[in-house]
Design an enzyme around this catalytic site. Structure first.
Site, PDB file in Angstrom:
ATOM      1  N   ASP A 103       0.802  -1.113   0.030  1.00 31.93           N
ATOM      2  CA  ASP A 103       0.198  -0.106   0.171  1.00 31.93           C
ATOM      3  C   ASP A 103       1.024   1.145  -0.012  1.00 31.93           C
ATOM      4  OD1 ASP A 103      -2.110  -1.795   0.350  1.00 31.93           O
ATOM      5  OD2 ASP A 103      -2.124  -1.504   2.525  1.00 31.93           O
TER       6      ASP A 103
HETATM    7  N1  URA Z   1      -1.214  -5.913   3.752  1.00 33.94           N
HETATM    8  C1  URA Z   1      -1.717  -4.947   3.831  1.00 33.94           C
HETATM    9  O1  URA Z   1      -2.648  -4.480   4.582  1.00 33.94           O
HETATM   10  N2  URA Z   1      -1.039  -3.644   3.288  1.00 33.94           N
HETATM   11  C2  URA Z   1       0.154  -3.927   2.442  1.00 33.94           C
HETATM   12  O2  URA Z   1       0.655  -3.051   1.988  1.00 33.94           O
HETATM   13  C3  URA Z   1       0.580  -5.393   2.433  1.00 33.94           C
HETATM   14  C4  URA Z   1      -0.173  -6.479   2.932  1.00 33.94           C
END
Ligand code: URA
Length: 229
Positions: A103
């Site tokens: 993310d």
């Molecule tokens: N899980 C998440 O919630 N975010 C990420 O960036 C990677 C795994």
């Protein structure tokens, strides 16, 4: 491959610009000065010299980068800086597939590769490549069992999904969780499902590949076997 395609793939200009590029720059292969755009070359075995320096050309390339927060796991975007913007010469001349996105507000280990089938293969659910995340939570964590047993979350298509942690341990409000799936916002949603908020998320391991103390924005080349060694 034609020399004009080779050079424009490496972002020295568009195909149509290559006619003047070859006049303005000295491009040599095997001591032959290349002037014609349709010159056929062997991209894997020929060494191409541009203005006296060999051009770095390698296929495939596997890079592990420490993505900082605020960068998109993408090649280009109008709003945010992208992780490929962090690559410098000679790596910035290639197009990459991104395996297992993080993310915008997550950080840590991310794989970029010119080998699209490898990227695809390691993100397939059936590959079961384990990934470990270090998370900071809004309060002390005491519910490892719930995540090992499995919680119901929504995946990227809003379908219900039973997500399980392979391993988890914690210290106060920090936890280290290993999963071998990669659903949309999976780690955040797993903790949310049992009433915790993830304040910070860092991926520290993919398969056998570890982030260790790699600084933010730094990257290194690895061999794909290193993921499984
Ligand atoms: N899980 C998440 O919630 N975010 C990420 O960036 C990677 C795994």
């Amino acid at each position: 491959m034609r020399i004009d395609k080779f050079l424009s793939n490496l972002k020295y200009g568009s195909r149509s610009e290559m006619k003047s590029f070859l006049k303005q720059h000295e491009v040599f292969i095997d001591n032959i000065r290349v002037i014609l755009t349709n010159f056929e070359m062997d991209e894997f075995n020929d060494t191409v010299y541009l203005d006296g320096k060999p051009i770095f050309y390698k296929y495939p390339i596997y890079l592990a980068i420490n993505k900082p927060q605020g960068y998109l796991s993408a090649n280009r975007d109008n709003q945010y800086p992208c992780v490929v913007d962090l690559l410098k010469e000679p790596y910035n001349r290639f197009d990459y597939a991104i395996a297992g996105r993080l993310d915008l507000d997550s950080e840590g280990l991310l794989i970029l590769t010119t080998d699209g089938s490898f990227a695809h293969q390691i993100t397939l659910p059936k590959s079961h490549v384990p990934k470990t995340y270090e998370v900071l939570l809004d309060r002390d964590f005491k519910d490892s069992k719930a995540l090992i047993c499995g919680v119901t979350i929504k995946d990227g298509r809003n379908q219900l999904y039973e997500a399980k942690a392979l391993e988890i341990h914690s210290e106060f409000n920090q936890a280290w969780i290993t999963i071998d799936e990669g659903k949309f916002h999976q780690v955040k949603r797993m903790f949310e499902a049992i009433g915790y908020l993830v304040l910070k998320l860092k991926r520290i391991q993919i398969g056998q590949l570890k982030l260790n103390d790699l600084p933010y924005e730094a990257y290194f080349e690895f061999r794909k076997e290193n993921l499984y060694d």
